[in-house]
Design an enzyme around this catalytic site. Structure first.
Site, PDB file in Angstrom:
ATOM      1  N   GLY A 148       0.842  -1.188   0.000  1.00 48.68           N
ATOM      2  CA  GLY A 148       0.000   0.000   0.000  1.00 48.68           C
ATOM      3  C   GLY A 148       0.875   1.234   0.000  1.00 48.68           C
ATOM      4  O   GLY A 148       1.982   1.222   0.548  1.00 48.68           O
ATOM      5  N   CYS A 149       0.397   2.312  -0.638  1.00 46.97           N
ATOM      6  CA  CYS A 149       1.221   3.517  -0.716  1.00 46.97           C
ATOM      7  C   CYS A 149       1.379   4.151   0.662  1.00 46.97           C
ATOM      8  O   CYS A 149       2.465   4.578   1.046  1.00 46.97           O
ATOM      9  CB  CYS A 149       0.644   4.512  -1.728  1.00 46.97           C
ATOM     10  SG  CYS A 149      -1.090   4.898  -1.491  1.00 46.97           S
ATOM     11  N   ASN A 150       0.289   4.199   1.429  1.00 49.97           N
ATOM     12  CA  ASN A 150       0.383   4.722   2.788  1.00 49.97           C
ATOM     13  C   ASN A 150       1.233   3.799   3.651  1.00 49.97           C
ATOM     14  O   ASN A 150       2.012   4.250   4.503  1.00 49.97           O
ATOM     15  CB  ASN A 150      -1.012   4.838   3.416  1.00 49.97           C
ATOM     16  CG  ASN A 150      -1.928   5.741   2.625  1.00 49.97           C
ATOM     17  OD1 ASN A 150      -1.489   6.742   2.070  1.00 49.97           O
ATOM     18  ND2 ASN A 150      -3.201   5.394   2.544  1.00 49.97           N
ATOM     19  N   ALA A 153       4.895   4.505   3.148  1.00 51.46           N
ATOM     20  CA  ALA A 153       5.346   5.728   3.819  1.00 51.46           C
ATOM     21  C   ALA A 153       5.532   5.492   5.318  1.00 51.46           C
ATOM     22  O   ALA A 153       6.543   5.875   5.907  1.00 51.46           O
ATOM     23  CB  ALA A 153       4.350   6.860   3.571  1.00 51.46           C
TER      24      ALA A 153
END
Lengths: 342, 342, 342, 342
Positions: A148-150, A153
């Site tokens: 997932g992109c979040n 991060a």
């Protein structure tokens, strides 16, 4: 020698971002593009910004001859991926950008996604695609599950700190801000320009965002005990970018030194000097992550702030980075594009 | 073999865009960066998005040893350029991005810029840098004058039409829309986010925009008689992009055929199918121009619409394209970066 | 005494804008709101910004008791309006915001909207709602047809000039720029934030925009001969605002004097000093129009630039202005809200 | 009867916002506007959106005859205010929008603002202007100190909870996001559109934001012991709006009930149903605050999210609310303007 690439689901934003990156990648050639609802159309009618490229038209997946394909990127919607990948040749290298293979535990998958997994044997085989932490496994993998992109991060901020025991595991808050392209090219009222621009709000409140499943899996494994972070995303009225503001308890200097040490040799992860804060605009369109550490006036408390581009480092750039490893190419090949600012 | 490059005025947006492009250019190495007010600073403190590059610190121009430099890009403010370039080694190849050498007639320069030119001998030597129309001269030139970004957009629409006599020379209207980065990194109240965003207006009204001088020079030369277009720019609340809507009298089919023919072999100029209109978002961050032709319900009237990125094709991309020619490199080298959408 | 108001189609942007204006209007009370797909919901769940108001829930139109209603605003989609209004009590005052009753000629309606009109007798009865030019008719009307938002902007620029013979009728170009809310709350891919923001393009090219029908009708009537302007809209990456740049042939001083004279007593139409250009940001959220006139270096040519807010002066504000007249209220009642800048 | 109002510092955004609100306020008339650098100019040349109002020209403060003035709003820069207000008539009612009189303790002022206070006797007299909590004092005050905009947002979330002992005082995190107009109309590079738009970052990191002084003062007084929250603001690429995401430890249901109870009778503070999150776009241009409470999957943890418009409820709207009380007007007079969405 150039590797032959297929992109399944090329009519969405992560598909387009894959094409954008591969356009100047010296070791990859796109030989097939699929897009079910837009099958038969030339790519330039779906994404006019790719007009200058000599690309194959969009087709339905079943029309693709995979015999000449070295690697397939699968940028299909969640849940669709598992069915499609199950039907692909068993020796085809696949980088999946959906959520389908991120969670290793079938029960966790069912809890977060609301139904049993349709390809549990692939789920078991899949390697979690956070390149900097799973390099060797990815190099040897046939199926890699993009994160997932979040989730990417948050993990860039926290993994080395959890491994090193540098932060209190029971008081981690990820106050995250994400650009709108993360929601994809979906026809939803809340994604309209008139609804979004000039405003700001939290979404997926109440611990409902599915990337929590990835945080739980990865952080608990690192810590050797259950870790449950608090995490809420907000929507930035901008197209690209994730800023994860991670509030932790720990010594700021130790935190900074731990991250700087862990990432010293990483080509894409840049830890800023102590006390500096990153900005999403400075990584836009690139595969870089900028990571800042800031102390608080209250001793033993700190913020770790991570900026990435959700479509690049958070998704398609990560996918190409993983594909480079799987194909035996240089990890940074095609990915040194400088951020596009202003 | 890589050529040694200096960038004078690297602390502005066109300077940063040059660095962004050259970062992945296989035939150029940056050996010097100047920025008078920021001399002594590392580039990453002026432009954090370039942090991943191994760049020389900013210095004052007089600190640069030009003996090892193959070509200098001069991205200084208008009027500063002519003084600086006069002081550079006489055999150094220079691509100037300012307005200082665009107008060949000293009287025209004085009329549009309000004072006599300070280096008329260089003004005479300089070649006008609209690559697609001055290729051979540029290849042989020592000093190339980059065009105005609006001037480039307007000329892509009109030059082949004027040459072919396909439009009425006395009724040409260029209603142009430009993103805010075209105004540079200047501290002006009207460039603040709070002043600009969520709004739209015309500026430089009343035929006062200096790019009119370039239109007059170039179009009159092509036509062999004085041509005075009408031209007013508007400010788009977006950072990059120029859309030139050019209203002309002429046969739409002839106009489309003329442009399509003229640009058929051009790598960066793409004429859309008849009736389609381009968008700035589809050329963002790239060196491409998208050109559309649309007829009107009234016979003999048409619009030619041109979309470019002001910082790339309108300025720094064009400059690299010209430098490629001057250095004997392939014209497209380093410039095939795909547009960054969304 | 307060008048009882119903708003049909209150779940769209023009409906919400009506509520926003009427919220502080001393002479109007909202007694019914309809919204077919959202019937049964409280208004605050459809438009949370109206949460502080004590509003009736959304219902289906057939649930409304019109006996206690003094005036209905009809903010329904085009084509739906004619069917609905035909079914309302014959003595109910109606201000329609759709396109259904703007064109008086059934043939013109069919040509622009692609099918025969469903209520030709109402079409004949309806008064064109450009308040400043149809005041007396509106005061006496039962059914008023609100104008197109682009059509309003263009007419503010041109009506007095055509009436006075101050411009060449055969060379009028309206290069218009419109904010995205003009497209409504529709689920269309090209209205997504990720598609729209940071870009600019023309739409409805090739003389296909339906507001041309209004221009033809009104300008030809004024001129006493057929007038066909050229008109193309562009999309501003901003939510509100229309800027109409109107290129005309005529004497700039005469044009300015004509407009300044015509609008000297108008409370909402402000002609700027000669040579000044207006901005959409300075009328945002208000019922004001700012009108500028600028000369060209070529004698006998000029631009008239009009800025309005498409949702207010271009639609819902105009509608309230007309309703004020129909109800015998002061024309400016509730409409002196100052623009919201920045 | 209308009260005579002077606005000192009318050339900034809070000054313009005061004029915007007072424009439709039935109990206030603007009789004087000051703006030192723009003295002599009509207001419409500084703020064209106020062109329709019949306003006095900007003058220097010393030119104003205060004998006919009932109340002065002082929207001057920090530090300037104390010198100016000291020189005003001693019986003139003043609402100050700067930071000069917010901190009651001279030592705290010096610590946060870097120099001794220039008017300590006024500092002592001033009433802290958070209307909902200081109503009676404000009604009787001569000098009211408007709060910081971020400070207002954070206090709306936390004051009732601290008073009720509903949250852990040692673990309060305010992760705040603020629109760019909060920084004023200042010529700073980081406020340019090209720098800000399409990005997101934290600023004033490391507990350096001065509004911490207000939080310390107010929360410690409420708790009867020192309270030090953690607070970091981020910049939203939008002009207006503050979203304060406040992370607390406490029972979500108790927290919601406490806030809902405390604000039940407040005209401007709206607590959303449990579990709903507010958005800045839904309070834009208005004096309303929307407050949401959301639980976490981890028991005993919650988020309180507050949305206000920084220029209205966070500054000029609050100032008018206080002025209404000081002048004996209805508290909501002129302030019921509905939010401007979209």
């Amino acid at each position: 020698m150039s590797h032959k690439i297929a992109i399944l689901g090329a009519s969405g934003y992560t598909g387009a971002e894959l094409v954008r990156i591969i356009a100047t990648h010296p070791g990859m050639d796109i030989v097939a593009l699929s897009g079910d609802r837009k099958a038969g159309q030339p790519m330039e009618s779906v994404f006019p910004h790719l007009r200058h490229l000599d690309l194959p038209d969009l087709v339905r997946i079943e029309e693709i001859d995979f015999s000449g394909v070295d690697l397939a990127f699968c940028a299909l919607p969640h849940a669709t991926s598992q069915a499609v990948i199950k039907g692909l040749p068993g020796d085809l290298r696949v980088v999946d950008l959906s959520a389908d293979f991120r969670l290793r535990d079938p029960a966790a998958y069912e809890r977060w996604y609301g139904k049993p997994h349709g390809a549990p044997e692939l789920q078991e085989e899949a390697v979690y695609g956070l390149t900097e932490f799973y390099r060797d496994d990815i190099r040897a993998a046939r199926l890699v599950a993009g994160t997932g992109c979040n989730a990417a991060a948050g993990q860039f901020a926290l993994r080395p700190l959890i491994s090193a025991g540098a932060v209190d595991l029971d008081d981690i808050i990820i106050d995250l801000k994400a650009g709108v392209s993360g929601a994809g090219r979906a026809l939803k009222e809340n994604l309209l320009h008139a609804e979004l621009s000039e405003g700001f709000h939290a979404y997926a409140v109440g611990s409902t965002h599915r990337h929590l499943g990835e945080f739980d899996q990865e952080f608990s494994a690192l810590a050797g005990r259950p870790v449950q972070v608090q995490f809420t995303p907000h929507l930035i009225p901008a197209n690209r970018g994730i800023l994860a503001t991670v509030w932790v308890k720990g010594d700021p200097q130790v935190i900074h030194a731990t991250l700087a040490g862990a990432y010293a040799a990483e080509p894409f992860l840049h830890v800023l000097p102590m006390g500096q804060a990153p900005s999403t605009r400075h990584v836009r369109g690139s595969n870089f992550a900028h990571i800042g550490v800031v102390g608080d006036r209250r001793p033993g408390r700190a913020m770790v702030i991570v900026a990435i581009d959700n479509l690049t480092k958070g998704s398609s750039g990560q996918a190409v980075q993983n594909a480079n490893l799987m194909l035996g190419l240089k990890e940074t090949e095609g990915l040194m594009l400088a951020p596009c600012f202003p």
